[in-house]
Scaffold this motif. Structure first.
Motif, short mmCIF file in Angstrom:
data_model
loop_
_atom_site.label_atom_id
_atom_site.label_comp_id
_atom_site.label_asym_id
_atom_site.label_seq_id
_atom_site.Cartn_x
_atom_site.Cartn_y
_atom_site.Cartn_z
N UNK A 48 -8.61 -6.98 42.23
CA UNK A 48 -8.66 -8.44 42.32
C UNK A 48 -8.30 -9.10 41.00
N UNK A 49 -9.11 -10.06 40.60
CA UNK A 49 -8.88 -10.77 39.35
C UNK A 49 -9.70 -10.19 38.20
N UNK A 50 -10.13 -8.97 38.33
CA UNK A 50 -10.98 -8.33 37.32
C UNK A 50 -10.12 -7.54 36.34
N UNK A 51 -10.51 -7.59 35.07
CA UNK A 51 -9.86 -6.83 34.01
C UNK A 51 -10.88 -5.88 33.41
N UNK A 52 -10.45 -4.65 33.18
CA UNK A 52 -11.32 -3.65 32.54
C UNK A 52 -11.00 -3.60 31.05
N UNK A 53 -12.05 -3.53 30.25
CA UNK A 53 -11.95 -3.42 28.79
C UNK A 53 -12.64 -2.14 28.38
N UNK A 54 -11.95 -1.32 27.59
CA UNK A 54 -12.49 -0.01 27.18
C UNK A 54 -12.35 0.13 25.68
N UNK A 55 -13.39 0.68 25.05
CA UNK A 55 -13.37 0.96 23.62
C UNK A 55 -13.57 2.46 23.42
N UNK A 56 -12.66 3.07 22.64
CA UNK A 56 -12.76 4.49 22.30
C UNK A 56 -12.96 4.63 20.80
N UNK A 69 -10.01 -11.88 33.06
CA UNK A 69 -9.04 -11.59 32.01
C UNK A 69 -9.37 -12.39 30.75
N UNK A 70 -9.70 -13.66 30.91
CA UNK A 70 -10.01 -14.49 29.74
C UNK A 70 -11.21 -13.96 28.97
N UNK A 71 -12.28 -13.62 29.68
CA UNK A 71 -13.49 -13.13 29.01
C UNK A 71 -13.24 -11.79 28.33
#
Length: 94
Positions: A48-56, A69-71
């Motif tokens: 949908x309109x969800x964005x995943x953010x990942x930190x390695x 996406x904005x957040x």
């Protein structure tokens, strides 16, 4: 001002954005050295309109969150700014 989209993040040359055939972004990624470690921050569209953010940190996933996406772009830039400034990635100080 915090970026509100991957297109805004892409204006910073430190962000590498890949796009698909139709021009839609597929991934956005940046790398930062902090405390002798290589940190990578990545974004990818989810359902949908969800964005995943990942930190390695190295090969280890340190954090993974989902939201608009904005957040997620604003959070990704804050993590990058913190690491670049020598602060803990999750610091709220600026």
């Amino acid at each position: 001002m915090a970026p509100g989209s991957v297109a805004e993040l892409a204006r910073d040359v430190s962000w590498q954005v890949t796009t698909g055939v139709g021009g839609q972004w597929i991934t956005a990624e940046t790398a930062v050295r902090h405390d002798g470690q290589e940190w990578r921050i990545g974004l990818t569209p989810a359902r949908g309109d969800i964005t995943a953010l990942i930190l390695w940190s190295g090969d280890k996933v340190v954090d993974h969150v989902r939201g608009t996406e904005a957040a997620m772009c604003a959070r990704a830039q804050r993590w990058r700014d913190n690491l670049e400034a020598g602060r803990d990635w999750q610091s709220t100080a600026s």
